[in-house]
Design a protein around this motif. Structure first.
Motif, mmCIF file in Angstrom:
data_model
loop_
_atom_site.group_PDB
_atom_site.id
_atom_site.type_symbol
_atom_site.label_atom_id
_atom_site.label_comp_id
_atom_site.label_asym_id
_atom_site.label_seq_id
_atom_site.Cartn_x
_atom_site.Cartn_y
_atom_site.Cartn_z
ATOM 1 N N LEU A 10 0.807 -1.216 0.000
ATOM 2 C CA LEU A 10 0.000 0.000 0.000
ATOM 3 C C LEU A 10 0.843 1.271 0.000
ATOM 4 N N ARG A 11 1.947 1.234 0.770
ATOM 5 C CA ARG A 11 2.734 2.457 0.903
ATOM 6 C C ARG A 11 4.129 2.139 1.417
ATOM 7 N N LYS A 12 5.003 3.112 1.260
ATOM 8 C CA LYS A 12 6.346 3.047 1.833
ATOM 9 C C LYS A 12 6.200 3.247 3.345
ATOM 10 N N VAL A 13 6.942 2.480 4.124
ATOM 11 C CA VAL A 13 6.865 2.562 5.582
ATOM 12 C C VAL A 13 8.113 3.272 6.107
ATOM 13 N N ARG A 14 7.881 4.295 6.927
ATOM 14 C CA ARG A 14 8.987 5.001 7.577
ATOM 15 C C ARG A 14 9.118 4.479 9.001
ATOM 16 N N PHE A 15 10.356 4.401 9.482
ATOM 17 C CA PHE A 15 10.568 3.965 10.852
ATOM 18 C C PHE A 15 11.579 4.859 11.540
ATOM 19 N N ASP A 16 11.370 5.040 12.816
ATOM 20 C CA ASP A 16 12.280 5.776 13.694
ATOM 21 C C ASP A 16 12.175 5.036 15.026
ATOM 22 N N VAL A 17 13.108 4.120 15.269
ATOM 23 C CA VAL A 17 12.984 3.205 16.404
ATOM 24 C C VAL A 17 14.200 3.271 17.303
ATOM 25 N N GLU A 18 13.998 2.798 18.522
ATOM 26 C CA GLU A 18 15.090 2.688 19.487
ATOM 27 C C GLU A 18 14.916 1.354 20.210
ATOM 28 N N PHE A 19 15.976 0.549 20.184
ATOM 29 C CA PHE A 19 15.981 -0.743 20.867
ATOM 30 C C PHE A 19 16.923 -0.663 22.058
ATOM 31 N N PRO A 20 16.400 -0.818 23.289
ATOM 32 C CA PRO A 20 17.289 -0.779 24.450
ATOM 33 C C PRO A 20 18.182 -2.018 24.494
ATOM 34 N N PRO A 21 19.298 -1.964 25.242
ATOM 35 C CA PRO A 21 20.171 -3.135 25.356
ATOM 36 C C PRO A 21 19.385 -4.353 25.846
ATOM 37 N N GLY A 22 19.635 -5.484 25.215
ATOM 38 C CA GLY A 22 18.985 -6.728 25.599
ATOM 39 C C GLY A 22 17.750 -7.072 24.784
ATOM 40 N N GLU A 23 17.208 -6.114 24.062
ATOM 41 C CA GLU A 23 16.004 -6.393 23.274
ATOM 42 C C GLU A 23 16.319 -7.156 21.989
ATOM 43 N N ILE A 24 17.476 -6.875 21.386
ATOM 44 C CA ILE A 24 17.925 -7.614 20.205
ATOM 45 C C ILE A 24 18.937 -8.651 20.690
ATOM 46 N N ASP A 25 18.725 -9.885 20.311
ATOM 47 C CA ASP A 25 19.585 -10.976 20.749
ATOM 48 C C ASP A 25 20.788 -11.082 19.809
ATOM 49 N N PHE A 26 21.980 -10.798 20.326
ATOM 50 C CA PHE A 26 23.197 -10.878 19.534
ATOM 51 C C PHE A 26 23.934 -12.200 19.760
ATOM 52 N N GLU A 27 23.320 -13.168 20.393
ATOM 53 C CA GLU A 27 23.939 -14.474 20.623
ATOM 54 C C GLU A 27 24.031 -15.220 19.315
ATOM 55 N N PRO A 28 24.963 -16.081 19.094
ATOM 56 C CA PRO A 28 25.997 -16.589 19.979
ATOM 57 C C PRO A 28 27.290 -15.802 19.897
ATOM 58 N N SER A 29 27.266 -14.609 19.322
ATOM 59 C CA SER A 29 28.510 -13.840 19.205
ATOM 60 C C SER A 29 28.994 -13.385 20.575
ATOM 61 N N THR A 30 30.211 -12.900 20.634
ATOM 62 C CA THR A 30 30.813 -12.473 21.899
ATOM 63 C C THR A 30 30.672 -10.971 22.106
ATOM 64 N N VAL A 31 29.731 -10.348 21.436
ATOM 65 C CA VAL A 31 29.492 -8.924 21.610
ATOM 66 C C VAL A 31 28.185 -8.715 22.358
ATOM 67 N N ARG A 32 28.099 -7.560 23.013
ATOM 68 C CA ARG A 32 26.838 -7.217 23.665
ATOM 69 C C ARG A 32 26.572 -5.736 23.458
ATOM 70 N N GLN A 33 25.312 -5.395 23.439
ATOM 71 C CA GLN A 33 24.875 -4.027 23.229
ATOM 72 C C GLN A 33 24.924 -3.289 24.565
ATOM 73 N N VAL A 34 25.544 -2.095 24.594
ATOM 74 C CA VAL A 34 25.647 -1.341 25.846
ATOM 75 C C VAL A 34 24.922 0.000 25.799
ATOM 76 N N SER A 35 24.433 0.412 24.643
ATOM 77 C CA SER A 35 23.651 1.644 24.535
ATOM 78 C C SER A 35 22.413 1.347 23.694
ATOM 79 N N PRO A 36 21.412 2.210 23.751
ATOM 80 C CA PRO A 36 20.252 1.996 22.880
ATOM 81 C C PRO A 36 20.662 2.015 21.409
ATOM 82 N N LEU A 37 20.067 1.146 20.627
ATOM 83 C CA LEU A 37 20.293 1.123 19.186
ATOM 84 C C LEU A 37 19.222 2.015 18.568
ATOM 85 N N ARG A 38 19.650 3.072 17.928
ATOM 86 C CA ARG A 38 18.723 4.011 17.287
ATOM 87 C C ARG A 38 18.829 3.846 15.778
#
Length: 180
Positions: A10-38
């Motif tokens: 129907l239309r193009k979708v615009r997004f402006d999101v913020e994911f706090p640490p822990g909401e996106i699972d970065f496993e099994p890598s050895t990195v972790r998120q320490v700030s919000p992902l904008r």
């Protein structure tokens, strides 16, 4: 945020999101998120394709990885623009499928759309450097006792010799004495 094919029809979708640490699972890598992902950008269904979705935008996040030499945490800032394409996954694929050169740059999705968090996770992981070091002067850990050599000297007296190289040392000695 789910990017639905029906909505994109129907239309193009615009997004402006913020994911706090822990909401996106970065496993099994050895990195972790320490700030919000904008992230902000747009997603659209490309016309005259069979369901190809284009997602473009920018993101900014601080991650933390282990130093490859001493295993101490290292902050890594990830940011920048992205422009990715996703196609519906082929139906009933068994075994390996050959991809042409153009398809190597395209991702695939199954079902009614794709999750934005999955796109951002992939972009962050691919943006990280292959090797992380806390500093170029990092001394690493002692292979014998495991002490971090940046924080102090270990008490190991003799260096550990890897016997797997003994045969090559003998061969080098033999070839060094031989003349043609």
């Amino acid at each position: 945020m789910f990017l639905s094919v029906r909505e994109l029809e129907l239309r193009k979708v615009r997004f402006d999101v913020e994911f706090p640490p822990g909401e996106i699972d970065f496993e099994p890598s050895t990195v972790r998120q320490v700030s919000p992902l904008r992230s902000q950008g747009t997603a659209e269904l490309l016309s005259n394709t069979l369901g190809e979705i284009r997602v473009r935008g920018s993101l900014n996040v601080r991650m933390e990885a282990e130093c490859d030499r001493c295993l101490d945490p290292v902050p890594v800032d990830v940011g920048g623009d992205f422009d990715v394409f996703y196609r519906p996954a082929p139906k009933e694929v068994s075994g390996e499928v050959a991809l042409d050169e153009g398809e190597a740059e395209i991702g695939f999705y199954q079902g009614a759309g794709i999750e934005l968090a999955d796109i951002l996770r992939e972009h962050v992981l691919l943006s990280l450097p292959m090797q992380q070091v806390c500093s170029e002067a990092c001394k690493g850990i002692c292979p014998t006792c495991g002490v971090n050599r940046n924080t102090g000297a270990c008490k190991c007296e003799t260096p550990h010799v890897d016997d797997r190289w003994a045969a090559l040392r003998e061969l080098r000695g033999t070839l060094g004495h031989r003349k043609n």
